[in-house]
Design an enzyme around this catalytic site. Structure first.
Site, PDB file in Angstrom:
ATOM      1  N   HIS A   8      -2.605  11.053   1.076  1.00 30.66           N
ATOM      2  CA  HIS A   8      -1.991  10.812   2.387  1.00 30.66           C
ATOM      3  C   HIS A   8      -1.292  12.121   2.784  1.00 30.66           C
ATOM      4  O   HIS A   8      -0.077  12.162   2.980  1.00 30.66           O
ATOM      5  CB  HIS A   8      -1.036   9.624   2.320  1.00 30.66           C
ATOM      6  CG  HIS A   8      -0.705   9.017   3.648  1.00 30.66           C
ATOM      7  ND1 HIS A   8      -0.894   7.684   3.949  1.00 30.66           N
ATOM      8  CD2 HIS A   8      -0.185   9.561   4.782  1.00 30.66           C
ATOM      9  CE1 HIS A   8      -0.500   7.436   5.185  1.00 30.66           C
ATOM     10  NE2 HIS A   8      -0.057   8.568   5.721  1.00 30.66           N
TER      11      HIS A   8
ATOM     12  N   GLU B 136      -6.856   8.557   6.840  1.00 33.59           N
ATOM     13  CA  GLU B 136      -7.023   9.202   8.137  1.00 33.59           C
ATOM     14  C   GLU B 136      -7.482  10.659   8.043  1.00 33.59           C
ATOM     15  O   GLU B 136      -6.733  11.582   8.397  1.00 33.59           O
ATOM     16  CB  GLU B 136      -5.713   9.112   8.936  1.00 33.59           C
ATOM     17  CG  GLU B 136      -5.255   7.683   9.150  1.00 33.59           C
ATOM     18  CD  GLU B 136      -3.968   7.571   9.973  1.00 33.59           C
ATOM     19  OE1 GLU B 136      -3.310   8.599  10.201  1.00 33.59           O
ATOM     20  OE2 GLU B 136      -3.633   6.450  10.374  1.00 33.59           O
TER      21      GLU B 136
ATOM     22  N   TYR C 235      -3.680   1.785  16.199  1.00 34.34           N
ATOM     23  CA  TYR C 235      -2.428   1.864  16.948  1.00 34.34           C
ATOM     24  C   TYR C 235      -2.622   1.639  18.446  1.00 34.34           C
ATOM     25  O   TYR C 235      -1.796   1.023  19.095  1.00 34.34           O
ATOM     26  CB  TYR C 235      -1.738   3.221  16.693  1.00 34.34           C
ATOM     27  CG  TYR C 235      -1.176   3.288  15.296  1.00 34.34           C
ATOM     28  CD1 TYR C 235       0.087   2.808  15.013  1.00 34.34           C
ATOM     29  CD2 TYR C 235      -1.953   3.767  14.235  1.00 34.34           C
ATOM     30  CE1 TYR C 235       0.602   2.818  13.718  1.00 34.34           C
ATOM     31  CE2 TYR C 235      -1.453   3.780  12.939  1.00 34.34           C
ATOM     32  CZ  TYR C 235      -0.174   3.306  12.688  1.00 34.34           C
ATOM     33  OH  TYR C 235       0.314   3.301  11.404  1.00 34.34           O
TER      34      TYR C 235
ATOM     35  N   ARG D 200       0.857  -1.191   0.000  1.00 30.47           N
ATOM     36  CA  ARG D 200       0.000   0.000   0.000  1.00 30.47           C
ATOM     37  C   ARG D 200       0.895   1.244   0.000  1.00 30.47           C
ATOM     38  O   ARG D 200       1.706   1.413   0.897  1.00 30.47           O
ATOM     39  CB  ARG D 200      -0.895  -0.024   1.244  1.00 30.47           C
ATOM     40  CG  ARG D 200      -1.711   1.225   1.402  1.00 30.47           C
ATOM     41  CD  ARG D 200      -2.580   1.235   2.669  1.00 30.47           C
ATOM     42  NE  ARG D 200      -3.133   2.566   2.769  1.00 30.47           N
ATOM     43  CZ  ARG D 200      -3.113   3.326   3.847  1.00 30.47           C
ATOM     44  NH1 ARG D 200      -2.608   2.889   4.977  1.00 30.47           N
ATOM     45  NH2 ARG D 200      -3.598   4.540   3.809  1.00 30.47           N
TER      46      ARG D 200
ATOM     47  N   GLU E  73      -3.272  -0.098   8.413  1.00 34.18           N
ATOM     48  CA  GLU E  73      -2.046   0.266   9.127  1.00 34.18           C
ATOM     49  C   GLU E  73      -2.109  -0.327  10.527  1.00 34.18           C
ATOM     50  O   GLU E  73      -3.155  -0.278  11.188  1.00 34.18           O
ATOM     51  CB  GLU E  73      -1.883   1.789   9.304  1.00 34.18           C
ATOM     52  CG  GLU E  73      -1.499   2.533   8.065  1.00 34.18           C
ATOM     53  CD  GLU E  73      -1.286   4.022   8.323  1.00 34.18           C
ATOM     54  OE1 GLU E  73      -0.967   4.416   9.467  1.00 34.18           O
ATOM     55  OE2 GLU E  73      -1.467   4.788   7.361  1.00 34.18           O
TER      56      GLU E  73
ATOM     57  N   ASN F 143      -7.027   1.780  10.442  1.00 31.20           N
ATOM     58  CA  ASN F 143      -5.675   1.985  10.961  1.00 31.20           C
ATOM     59  C   ASN F 143      -5.773   1.975  12.473  1.00 31.20           C
ATOM     60  O   ASN F 143      -6.484   2.796  13.065  1.00 31.20           O
ATOM     61  CB  ASN F 143      -5.106   3.336  10.499  1.00 31.20           C
ATOM     62  CG  ASN F 143      -4.933   3.412   8.993  1.00 31.20           C
ATOM     63  OD1 ASN F 143      -5.188   2.443   8.280  1.00 31.20           O
ATOM     64  ND2 ASN F 143      -4.489   4.561   8.519  1.00 31.20           N
TER      65      ASN F 143
HETATM   66  O1  IFM Z   1       3.198   7.523  10.048  1.00 28.38           O
HETATM   67  C1  IFM Z   1       1.825   7.611  10.287  1.00 28.38           C
HETATM   68  C2  IFM Z   1       1.051   7.465   8.990  1.00 28.38           C
HETATM   69  O2  IFM Z   1       1.445   8.406   8.055  1.00 28.38           O
HETATM   70  C3  IFM Z   1      -0.409   7.615   9.252  1.00 28.38           C
HETATM   71  N1  IFM Z   1      -0.856   6.770  10.315  1.00 28.38           N
HETATM   72  C4  IFM Z   1      -0.107   6.761  11.537  1.00 28.38           C
HETATM   73  C5  IFM Z   1       1.358   6.558  11.250  1.00 28.38           C
HETATM   74  C6  IFM Z   1       2.163   6.554  12.559  1.00 28.38           C
HETATM   75  O3  IFM Z   1       1.993   7.759  13.237  1.00 28.38           O
END
Ligand code: IFM
Length: 461
Positions: free
Chosen positions: A132, A177, A310, A88, A368, A308
């Site tokens: 992006h 995002e 985290y 991606r 992500e 995405n």
């Molecule tokens: O690096 C970023 C990415 O560009 C977008 N999502 C979160 C990642 C980590 O912060």
């Protein structure tokens, strides 16, 4: 669940994933390409932002980054060695349309044409993200995402790219995002274009979503057979205690962070509680950026949702409230990445189940997931990044569990293939499966990359 056929010679996995599960890695243009002034690329808002004193932790920028623009063939060969099934990447809008609209820069579009061909030749499926965050500066000069004209410019950009690459690229992601672009870029001012303006926050988030919805049919028309989606960064919100105040705060956080995007995409309009909050706080006086027909356009049916993930947010309601989230986040536990984000794989399982139950997208991909840790080469050149390896393993286990619970989760993209330019943190945070020595541009797979290679080969964990 049927077991994926393990690659020849690979041991059978204990936790097999579905045979058609997509195993990939992700990057974005500004974070890796460099070549900021090459072959007619125009300036982006990130070039401008990085040039402003104090914006980036280490004072650096993406002008060279991982020099991927010049090392594309080497990087594709590396992906092939890792056995990636999908890659991606994003298209730098100012490389293709240096002024944001109008004349196409043939050299810029050619780069992506070559990248797509190289990937396909290596047996790696290209997944394109159109936006992006690197808006052409020329469009920012006309108001950027606060201006409705940027919506039209994005749709035209999508058409140009899909018309050129749509004969070979099946998976398309409109935006990455939009929360980050609108909140970090227009409200908190920590991302380009660096605004701290409540009106700009909401106008930009609306225009990002609208441009997504209007681009979906345009991509499909230019690329018959395309599968189109959007990638949202979602943060499950958990109340810090059983108090009613904390429960309210968590719901509010969820509304601002998650439902503000999920609801309109699902055709439900903006969540009433959050609209009321913004109105009650006189956050925005005029909602003039919403026109008749916009909400229907935003809800254009898509083929998948990109998630995405985290970390989670643990939300407290009894402290001073922030205007956007309504409550501060309390990070629990000692296990944190270098971003100070809690490592919490269970949040991914719960999030996937919730999105499936509440919104039922036809398919979900983790577009992500990854962790920043600084581990570098030891004396022998090995990068023993055990914490990153455990992070990916834990989150893939959560994915496996979600699939077992009925979530139509169809793939996983590790963030990121390479260490790269981490926006306002500069090069201080390393998310890569692959170590990049920025002095020499040497790439070196970390232990996590080799572990991921083996998981892909086995079709599971
Ligand atoms: O690096 C970023 C990415 O560009 C977008 N999502 C979160 C990642 C980590 O912060």
């Amino acid at each position: 669940m049927r077991a994926a056929p393990a690659a020849q010679g690979a041991p059978a996995p204990r936790l097999p994933f579905p045979p058609d599960f997509v195993w990939g890695a992700a990057t974005s243009a500004y974070q890796i390409e460099g070549a900021a002034a090459d072959d007619g690329r125009g300036p982006s808002i990130w070039d401008t932002f990085c040039a402003q004193a104090g914006r980036i932790a280490d004072g650096r920028d993406g002008a060279v980054a991982c020099d991927h623009y010049h090392r594309m063939a080497e990087d594709v060969a590396l992906m092939a060695r890792l056995g990636l099934e999908a890659y991606r990447f994003s298209i730098a809008w100012p490389r293709v349309l240096p002024a944001g609209r109008g004349a196409v820069n043939a050299a810029g579009l050619d780069f992506y044409d070559r990248l797509v061909d190289a990937l396909l030749a290596a047996g790696i499926e290209p997944w394109i993200t159109l936006y992006h965050w690197d808006l052409p500066q020329a469009l920012q000069d006309e108001g950027g995402w606060t201006a409705r004209s940027t919506v039209d410019a994005f749709v035209a950009f999508a058409q140009v790219v899909a018309a050129r690459l749509g004969d070979r690229v099946e998976r398309w992601i409109t935006h990455n995002e939009p929360w980050c672009a609108s909140v970090l870029g227009h409200l908190e001012g920590v991302h380009a274009p660096g605004l701290t303006d409540p009106y700009a926050h909401l106008a930009s988030s609306h225009h990002l979503l609208l441009s997504h919805g209007l681009a979906v049919p345009v991509i499909r028309a230019a690329a018959p057979g395309a599968q189109v989606g959007i990638a949202l960064n979602l943060v499950p919100a958990e109340p810090a205690s059983s108090s009613a105040a904390d429960a309210d705060a968590a719901r509010h956080f969820d509304g601002c962070f998650n439902r503000w995007y999920l609801d309109p995409l699902a055709g439900r309009g903006y969540p009433a509680d959050i609209v009321a909050h913004y109105q009650l706080t006189a956050y925005v006086d005029a909602w003039d950026f919403i026109h008749d027909g916009d909400m229907a356009a935003i809800a254009a049916p898509t083929d998948f949702l990109g998630v995405n993930y985290y970390s989670r947010g643990i939300i407290r309601g009894d402290a001073a409230t922030g205007i956007e989230t309504g409550a501060p986040t309390v990070v629990a536990g000692a296990d944190k990445t270098d971003m100070d984000w809690e490592v919490y794989p269970e949040g991914l399982r719960a999030l996937l189940v919730r999105v499936h139950q509440d919104y039922a997208p036809p398919a979900i991909y983790i577009t992500e997931n990854g962790a920043a840790y600084a581990d570098g080469p030891d004396g022998a050149g090995r990068i023993a990044d055990a914490r990153r390896l455990a992070f990916h393993e834990g989150h893939l286990r959560a994915c496996h569990q979600a699939i077992a619970e009925g979530v139509p989760l169809a793939g996983y993209f590790a963030w990121s293939l390479l260490d790269n330019f981490e926006w306002a943190f500069g090069y201080e945070k390393r998310f890569g499966l692959v170590w990049v020595d920025y002095e020499t541009q040497t790439r070196r797979p970390k232990d996590s990359a080799l572990w991921y290679r083996d998981a892909i080969a086995q079709g599971g964990l």
